[in-house]
Design an enzyme around this catalytic site. Structure first.
Site, mmCIF file in Angstrom:
data_model
loop_
_atom_site.group_PDB
_atom_site.id
_atom_site.type_symbol
_atom_site.label_atom_id
_atom_site.label_comp_id
_atom_site.label_asym_id
_atom_site.label_seq_id
_atom_site.Cartn_x
_atom_site.Cartn_y
_atom_site.Cartn_z
ATOM 1 N N GLU A 101 12.508 16.298 39.346
ATOM 2 C CA GLU A 101 12.320 17.720 39.041
ATOM 3 C C GLU A 101 11.404 18.460 40.025
ATOM 4 O OE1 GLU A 101 12.976 18.142 34.350
ATOM 5 O OE2 GLU A 101 11.082 17.137 34.823
HETATM 6 C C1 ACM Z 1 12.274 13.108 33.674
HETATM 7 O O1 ACM Z 1 12.586 13.082 32.473
HETATM 8 N N1 ACM Z 1 11.896 14.240 34.234
HETATM 9 C C2 ACM Z 1 12.330 11.904 34.479
#
Ligand code: ACM
Length: 678
Positions: A321
């Site tokens: 992310e």
């Molecule tokens: C995640 O759940 N951002 C690895």
């Protein structure tokens, strides 16, 4: 034909059913279920003279583990065993239980974890190539303990067992909410009980950097609110895990999810500071600057220091992310990308990861990261942890990468146990070839900690993770959900032995919610409530790190047992129309119907409960509809149109969440309504 008296007949039936329940393999409460198992005639009875001995080349670990097992047996049975400690000096040849292991095992990926148990009426043997398998065998033995009118016994049995996957993990996020040492330790004990062997420790995040660094002490001084593990505590926990055959894989999440690092060292971010520890949940902009040599010197320093704390050969760099915003807005980063011909942010992250890989390789570590580290420029000896979908895992395996599945095991999403249980990393219809299948190392349950605290974490991990552990350990054809739930109930109870709070905290939380008034009516309601599933809790309230996680939604369990049992009885009644089942259903519905009036006075004394007043009323109305539907069914009548309209309206209302909870039994009651309206 011989004639039997009624009494003799009853006697025969009782004896037959008792023998059946003791000899049927299905009745064993084992989890994970062993690879091969055969019950034989007989029982090994234990008494105060029960003695344990070790043979082979055991080390300190197996002596300590077998002593702990003996103490757990003694605590359960109250037998006052004469043997206090099992040590090289106190290791009797005449033992009733002999543990035979050839050598000490090495706690690393791919270690042999197999074991054999043989029990007959005279003796017990646990045989394993090393102590890792022997410890699994001891956990199985503890699950086999049974009782009859004569006392405690182990059923005579032969078990041959080994895991299906070598990587069977639980990730705990100790950053969103800090999890003190005792929380980690009791969960390590529970992991060992269900044969999980990887503790993935999520140690850095936007909301906190949780390890003491002596090289860069501002990391904990400015990045942790004082909530971090000292290096001594880390070493102690790593040893504690190793003593239980569990690897510890640390995760330092970079380049995104890194705000807390920049609260201490803003110079390594991709935009000027200052930065503060993040207090909200979500995906944030602060990201390491991958174009500066100083970034790698710094991360090399931190990783080098951490290498000395975490002996496992794998090191997790996160990588998830990264929203790329700071990179897009930084002119010098954009110029760097043009000069190096780096076409997009994903490629820039691969450049960053390749630099980290050089550091990790020098440190003798192998890289693990989330899906996003997968890139054609990354070599094949990194491990991909798939969280966004199974497709990512399949793609990684097809391209030659080893991978671990976490998609489908996100226990923070509070889904029902069977959803996770039936999610198989390698189902029979997997599109992977034989060679590609070997690249699937296993899986990990992930306990993200936005909405949990040390008080509630156990109830989100357990007992559901025991079912996930079975998926990783046991043969893939084990898919009987009802049988799993039956065993899970027993295992959940046994897990309390480690001090887990997943069962006992429930009533404490209800007491707090009622301000120490009668909790019974609240319990009747919350027993059939579940927290909203998926990410929907995040859209319904403005949660921060310091919010109260003490409301009804936090007390409610992810997989309501009362609700699930009600669903089973509805199903049974609809197929059998048995009058006793009808009575059982009605008596539950009557309790729920009457509960609202009992709860209202308590809500009036506890404003924190106001938010569930409507759902309490809805459960009452819904139960009324259920009773009416059952009466129609019993009498073989179809429902009048007016009643159908009223029932439908109440069902729709009952589907609405209140206080971010929902009623588990709405669907089952809807099924009853449908059965008289179609
Ligand atoms: C995640 O759940 N951002 C690895």
């Amino acid at each position: 034909m011989r004639k039997y008296s009624v009494l003799t007949l009853i006697f025969i039936i009782v004896i037959t059913s008792a023998t059946y329940s003791q000899s049927s393999e299905n009745q064993l409460n084992l989890m994970p279920w062993p690879k091969e198992l055969k019950l034989i005639d007989g029982k090994f009875r234990i008494d105060t003279n029960f003695l344990v001995g070790l043979k082979g080349d055991g080390d300190k670990r197996i002596f300590a583990a077998s002593t702990k097992m003996l103490r757990r047996l003694d605590a359960r049975t109250g037998l006052f065993f004469k043997q206090d400690f099992i040590t090289p000096e106190n290791n009797p040849d005449s033992a009733n239980l002999t543990i035979i292991c050839a050598e000490p095992g090495v706690v690393k990926l791919g270690a042999d974890e197999s074991y054999v148990i043989n029990i007959d009426s005279l003796k017990i043997e646990i045989i394993a190539p090393n102590d890792l398998g022997a410890m699994h065998g001891m956990e199985t033995l503890l699950q086999l303990l049974n009782v009859d009118e004569k006392g405690y016994f182990f059923p005579a049995i032969n078990i041959i067992d080994e895991p299906r996957f070598p990587w069977r993990g639980l990730m705990i996020d100790a950053c969103r909410h800090f999890m003190p040492v005792d929380v980690i330790k009791r969960n390590l004990d529970a992991m060992a009980s269900v044969k999980l062997n990887v503790f993935h420790w999520h140690l850095s995040e936007d909301q906190g950097f949780r390890v003491e660094s002596k090289l860069y002490p501002k990391l904990q001084e400015l990045g942790s609110d004082g909530l971090y593990y000292t290096q001594e505590e880390i070493k102690n926990i790593v040893q504690y895990a190793s003593d239980r055959g569990i690897r510890v894989v640390p995760e330092f999440d970079v380049p995104g999810h890194a705000t807390s690092w920049f609260a201490a060292y803003p110079e390594f971010a991709s935009a000027p500071g200052p930065y503060k520890i993040e207090r909200k949940w979500g995906v944030f902009d602060p990201t390491f600057d991958p174009t500066q040599k100083a970034t790698y010197k710094f991360l090399g320093g931190v990783f080098g220091e951490m290498k000395n704390l975490f002996p496992d050969e794998y090191f997790h760099i996160g990588g998830d992310e990264n929203n790329g915003k700071q990179w897009n807005e930084n002119e010098s980063i954009q110029k760097f990308m043009k000069e190096k011909n780096i076409k997009d942010n994903h490629e820039l992250q691969a450049f960053f990861n390749n630099n980290l890989l050089k550091i990790l390789t020098l440190l003798d570590k192998k890289m693990v990261g989330w899906d996003e580290i997968l890139h054609e420029q990354m070599p094949k000896d990194i491990v991909i942890q798939s969280w966004r979908g199974k497709d990512a895992m399949i793609k990684a395996a097809k391209e030659g990468y080893k991978s671990i599945l976490s998609n489908g095991y996100y226990i923070d999403l509070v889904q029902h146990t069977d959803v996770h249980y039936l999610n198989d990393p390698l189902p029979e219809d997997s599109p992977l070839t034989f060679e590609e299948r070997k690249r699937i190392l296993g899986g990990e349950a992930t306990m993200w900690a936005e909405l949990i605290t040390p008080e509630t974490i156990d109830s989100r991990i357990w007992p559901r993770t025991a079912a996930i552990a079975e998926r990783f350990w046991s043969p893939g054809n084990l898919t009987d959900v009802k049988n799993m739930f039956h065993r899970l109930d027993r295992i959940s109870f046994l897990l309390e032995e480690h001090g887990l709070l997943h069962l006992k905290n429930y009533e404490m939380m209800l007491r707090r919610l009622t301000n120490n008034n009668d909790i019974v009516p609240l319990k009747v309601l919350v027993d059939v409530l579940e927290p909203l599933k998926g990410y929907s809790r995040h859209s319904g309230a403005e949660y921060r790190q310091q919010s109260p996680y003490t409301r009804v939604v936090d007390a409610a369990r992810p997989d309501s047992k009362v609700g699930r049992e009600f669903e089973n009885i509805v199903e049974e009644y609809l197929s059998t129309k048995n009058p006793e089942t009808l009575d059982a259903l009605k008596s539950k519905l009557i309790v729920w119907q009457n509960n609202h009036n009992k709860l209202v006075p308590i809500i009036n004394l506890s404003p924190v409960l106001k938010e569930i007043e409507m759902i309490s009323l809805n459960l009452s109305n819904l139960s009324q509809v259920g009773i009416e539907a059952l009466n129609l069914l019993r009498d073989g009548n179809k429902a009048p149109v007016k009643w159908i309209n009223k029932a439908r309206a109440l069902l729709e209302e009952a589907k609405k969440p209140y206080g971010q909870t929902e009623i588990r039994v709405t669907k089952a009651i809807e099924t009853l309504v449908f059965s008289v309206t179609e």
